[in-house]
Design an enzyme around this catalytic site. Structure first.
Site, PDB file in Angstrom:
ATOM      1  N   ILE A  34     -44.436  33.003  -4.360  1.00 41.32           N
ATOM      2  CA  ILE A  34     -45.688  33.640  -3.738  1.00 41.32           C
ATOM      3  C   ILE A  34     -47.036  32.973  -3.801  1.00 41.32           C
ATOM      4  O   ILE A  34     -47.631  33.192  -2.955  1.00 41.32           O
ATOM      5  CB  ILE A  34     -45.766  35.022  -4.663  1.00 41.32           C
ATOM      6  CG1 ILE A  34     -44.448  35.745  -4.620  1.00 41.32           C
ATOM      7  CG2 ILE A  34     -46.592  35.933  -3.922  1.00 41.32           C
ATOM      8  CD1 ILE A  34     -44.427  37.147  -5.223  1.00 41.32           C
ATOM      9  N   ALA A  42     -39.206  34.828 -18.724  1.00 38.64           N
ATOM     10  CA  ALA A  42     -38.445  35.417 -19.856  1.00 38.64           C
ATOM     11  C   ALA A  42     -37.268  34.773 -19.783  1.00 38.64           C
ATOM     12  O   ALA A  42     -36.695  34.156 -18.846  1.00 38.64           O
ATOM     13  CB  ALA A  42     -38.370  36.801 -19.385  1.00 38.64           C
ATOM     14  N   TYR A  95     -35.180  44.380 -15.092  1.00 42.56           N
ATOM     15  CA  TYR A  95     -36.333  43.793 -15.258  1.00 42.56           C
ATOM     16  C   TYR A  95     -36.767  43.700 -16.907  1.00 42.56           C
ATOM     17  O   TYR A  95     -37.797  42.578 -17.138  1.00 42.56           O
ATOM     18  CB  TYR A  95     -37.547  44.732 -14.507  1.00 42.56           C
ATOM     19  CG  TYR A  95     -38.822  43.680 -14.209  1.00 42.56           C
ATOM     20  CD1 TYR A  95     -38.665  42.702 -13.368  1.00 42.56           C
ATOM     21  CD2 TYR A  95     -40.174  44.093 -14.586  1.00 42.56           C
ATOM     22  CE1 TYR A  95     -39.611  41.710 -12.818  1.00 42.56           C
ATOM     23  CE2 TYR A  95     -41.081  43.363 -14.128  1.00 42.56           C
ATOM     24  CZ  TYR A  95     -40.953  42.105 -13.398  1.00 42.56           C
ATOM     25  OH  TYR A  95     -41.999  41.518 -12.949  1.00 42.56           O
ATOM     26  N   LYS A 123     -45.601  42.779 -17.895  1.00 46.37           N
ATOM     27  CA  LYS A 123     -46.339  43.015 -16.723  1.00 46.37           C
ATOM     28  C   LYS A 123     -47.366  44.111 -17.256  1.00 46.37           C
ATOM     29  O   LYS A 123     -48.510  44.187 -16.778  1.00 46.37           O
ATOM     30  CB  LYS A 123     -45.523  43.160 -15.912  1.00 46.37           C
ATOM     31  CG  LYS A 123     -44.826  41.962 -15.104  1.00 46.37           C
ATOM     32  CD  LYS A 123     -45.731  41.079 -14.324  1.00 46.37           C
ATOM     33  CE  LYS A 123     -45.055  40.176 -13.727  1.00 46.37           C
ATOM     34  NZ  LYS A 123     -45.946  38.707 -13.452  1.00 46.37           N
ATOM     35  N   ILE A 168     -39.632  40.060  -4.062  1.00 49.14           N
ATOM     36  CA  ILE A 168     -39.390  39.036  -2.959  1.00 49.14           C
ATOM     37  C   ILE A 168     -38.361  38.074  -3.496  1.00 49.14           C
ATOM     38  O   ILE A 168     -38.372  37.825  -4.748  1.00 49.14           O
ATOM     39  CB  ILE A 168     -40.759  38.262  -2.617  1.00 49.14           C
ATOM     40  CG1 ILE A 168     -41.818  39.259  -2.208  1.00 49.14           C
ATOM     41  CG2 ILE A 168     -40.594  37.149  -1.533  1.00 49.14           C
ATOM     42  CD1 ILE A 168     -43.286  38.545  -2.036  1.00 49.14           C
TER      43      ILE A 168
HETATM   44  P1  NAP Z   1     -41.633  31.253  -8.772  1.00 46.30           P
HETATM   45  O1  NAP Z   1     -41.841  30.843  -7.310  1.00 46.30           O
HETATM   46  O2  NAP Z   1     -40.454  30.985  -9.493  1.00 46.30           O
HETATM   47  O3  NAP Z   1     -43.174  31.160  -9.464  1.00 46.30           O
HETATM   48  C1  NAP Z   1     -43.035  31.245 -11.044  1.00 46.30           C
HETATM   49  C2  NAP Z   1     -43.663  30.078 -11.517  1.00 46.30           C
HETATM   50  O4  NAP Z   1     -44.218  30.434 -12.904  1.00 46.30           O
HETATM   51  C3  NAP Z   1     -42.941  28.692 -11.503  1.00 46.30           C
HETATM   52  O5  NAP Z   1     -43.925  27.944 -10.578  1.00 46.30           O
HETATM   53  C4  NAP Z   1     -42.670  28.700 -12.720  1.00 46.30           C
HETATM   54  O6  NAP Z   1     -42.466  27.225 -12.869  1.00 46.30           O
HETATM   55  C5  NAP Z   1     -43.979  29.103 -13.349  1.00 46.30           C
HETATM   56  N1  NAP Z   1     -43.904  28.840 -14.902  1.00 46.30           N
HETATM   57  C6  NAP Z   1     -42.815  29.769 -15.659  1.00 46.30           C
HETATM   58  N2  NAP Z   1     -43.175  29.210 -17.057  1.00 46.30           N
HETATM   59  C7  NAP Z   1     -44.143  28.464 -16.997  1.00 46.30           C
HETATM   60  C8  NAP Z   1     -44.746  27.525 -18.066  1.00 46.30           C
HETATM   61  N3  NAP Z   1     -44.703  27.775 -19.278  1.00 46.30           N
HETATM   62  N4  NAP Z   1     -45.994  26.946 -17.589  1.00 46.30           N
HETATM   63  C9  NAP Z   1     -46.352  26.664 -16.243  1.00 46.30           C
HETATM   64  N5  NAP Z   1     -45.950  27.590 -15.369  1.00 46.30           N
HETATM   65  C10 NAP Z   1     -44.558  28.292 -15.418  1.00 46.30           C
HETATM   66  O7  NAP Z   1     -41.565  32.922  -8.591  1.00 46.30           O
HETATM   67  P2  NAP Z   1     -42.282  34.031  -8.023  1.00 46.30           P
HETATM   68  O8  NAP Z   1     -41.712  35.024  -7.735  1.00 46.30           O
HETATM   69  O9  NAP Z   1     -43.292  33.385  -6.667  1.00 46.30           O
HETATM   70  O10 NAP Z   1     -43.297  34.292  -9.111  1.00 46.30           O
HETATM   71  C11 NAP Z   1     -44.831  34.192  -9.239  1.00 46.30           C
HETATM   72  C12 NAP Z   1     -45.406  35.588  -9.967  1.00 46.30           C
HETATM   73  O11 NAP Z   1     -45.232  36.509  -8.988  1.00 46.30           O
HETATM   74  C13 NAP Z   1     -44.901  35.832 -11.235  1.00 46.30           C
HETATM   75  O12 NAP Z   1     -45.820  36.385 -12.014  1.00 46.30           O
HETATM   76  C14 NAP Z   1     -43.992  37.050 -10.991  1.00 46.30           C
HETATM   77  O13 NAP Z   1     -43.743  37.716 -11.863  1.00 46.30           O
HETATM   78  C15 NAP Z   1     -44.768  37.707  -9.685  1.00 46.30           C
HETATM   79  N6  NAP Z   1     -44.009  38.890  -8.937  1.00 46.30           N
HETATM   80  C16 NAP Z   1     -42.658  38.260  -8.333  1.00 46.30           C
HETATM   81  C17 NAP Z   1     -42.255  39.253  -7.728  1.00 46.30           C
HETATM   82  C18 NAP Z   1     -40.835  38.905  -6.963  1.00 46.30           C
HETATM   83  O14 NAP Z   1     -40.178  39.788  -6.587  1.00 46.30           O
HETATM   84  N7  NAP Z   1     -40.758  37.548  -6.853  1.00 46.30           N
HETATM   85  C19 NAP Z   1     -42.662  40.540  -7.427  1.00 46.30           C
HETATM   86  C20 NAP Z   1     -43.941  40.809  -8.051  1.00 46.30           C
HETATM   87  C21 NAP Z   1     -44.429  39.969  -8.988  1.00 46.30           C
HETATM   88  P3  NAP Z   1     -41.081  26.536 -13.115  1.00 46.30           P
HETATM   89  O15 NAP Z   1     -40.295  27.143 -12.325  1.00 46.30           O
HETATM   90  O16 NAP Z   1     -41.250  25.007 -13.093  1.00 46.30           O
HETATM   91  O17 NAP Z   1     -40.698  26.897 -14.653  1.00 46.30           O
END
Ligand code: NAP
Length: 256
Positions: free
Chosen positions: A19, A94, A156, A163, A192
């Site tokens: 995202i 997580a 979740y 969250k 997503i």
């Molecule tokens: P994503 O592309 O996997 O992004 C999550 C990011 O968090 C990755 O870059 C990951 O890096 C990073 N991360 C995890 N542990 C970390 C650490 N210790 N230090 C620094 N970075 C770290 O997935 P995404 O879905 O776009 O998630 C982005 C945000 O949107 C999250 O807060 C998620 O909860 C939120 N969100 C997602 C959805 C959905 O359905 N996808 C819906 C609502 C909200 P690594 O992969 O290298 O660990």
């Protein structure tokens, strides 16, 4: 262009499905200079190859679980780019076991880890950015949350708890940082398919239900969530703080 002349930091770029990437594209299209951070454990080359699509951007390693790493990362950004106008926190984590098993089985360590990386790191980032005096007047902090904080969403689990902590944190952060004129908000994105989402059991069926039942009968895109983020970074949102804005095609208002 609503972000002309602004510099924004996008924390949590992983790949083109992130995202954070949608948010970066929206911010860039709206005239912002975009600066990234990626997980320190991630391959530098992969991230640099992706972000080369956004002219003038650069990514810095940052471990969200370490104040020292956050500080080092933000110091480097300030040194290279000067003060910034916005910071997006797009980071969550997580343990897989805690998403696969019943919530009641969450370990003490797993509960603390999810809240540390997914919620506390946003508080630490904002505090450190303020301490480093790297924020322009009217700076805006944004983070991403999910409906699993409000209602029980299958699989979740502890991430819903993290969250909820994140959403409450933004209210207290908004109060504290409002003294300096800084704003703090969250975008509650619809589901997503990203790498993080893959960790959630039966994620595909959540997407199907949203498509059937959301008032707009579709799933959201990273770009749509990014556009809401761009709005929150912009002066158009100068009266908005402490808020959770749903970008979920209305799914959250649906009852029976
Ligand atoms: P994503 O592309 O996997 O992004 C999550 C990011 O968090 C990755 O870059 C990951 O890096 C990073 N991360 C995890 N542990 C970390 C650490 N210790 N230090 C620094 N970075 C770290 O997935 P995404 O879905 O776009 O998630 C982005 C945000 O949107 C999250 O807060 C998620 O909860 C939120 N969100 C997602 C959805 C959905 O359905 N996808 C819906 C609502 C909200 P690594 O992969 O290298 O660990």
């Amino acid at each position: 262009m609503i972000l002309e002349g602004k510099k924004v930091v996008i924390m949590g770029i992983r790949n083109k499905w992130s995202i954070a990437w949608g948010a970066a594209k929206s911010a860039y299209e709206q005239g912002a200079q975009v600066i990234f951070t990626h997980n320190a454990a991630e391959s530098e080359d992969k991230v640099q190859a992706l972000i080369s699509e956004i002219p003038g951007s650069k990514s810095y390693p940052c471990d969200a679980g370490s104040d020292e790493s956050i500080r080092k990362c933000l110091e480097s950004i300030k040194k290279d780019f000067g003060k910034v106008d916005g910071i997006l926190h797009s980071i969550a984590h997580a343990f897989t076991d805690d998403l696969r098993n019943d919530f009641i089985n969450t370990s003490r360590e797993g509960y603390a880890h999810a809240c540390d990386i997914s919620a506390y790191s946003f508080v630490a980032t904002a505090r450190i950015a303020k301490e480093l005096d790297m924020l322009n007047e009217g700076a805006s902090f944004v983070t991403f949350t999910y409906f699993g904080s409000e209602k029980v969403m299958e699989g979740y689990n502890v991430m819903g708890v993290a969250k909820a902590a994140l959403e409450t944190s933004i209210k207290y952060m908004a109060k504290d940082l409002g003294k300096e004129g800084y704003r703090v908000n969250a975008v509650s994105a619809g589901p997503i398919k990203t790498l993080s989402a893959k960790g959630i059991k039966d994620f595909g069926s959540i997407l199907d239900v949203v498509e059937q039942r959301a008032p707009l009968h579709a799933n959201v895109t990273t770009k749509q969530v990014g556009d809401v983020t761009a709005f929150l970074f912009s002066n158009l949102a100068s009266a908005v703080t402490g808020e959770v804005i749903h970008a979920d095609n209305g799914f959250n208002v649906t009852g029976i």
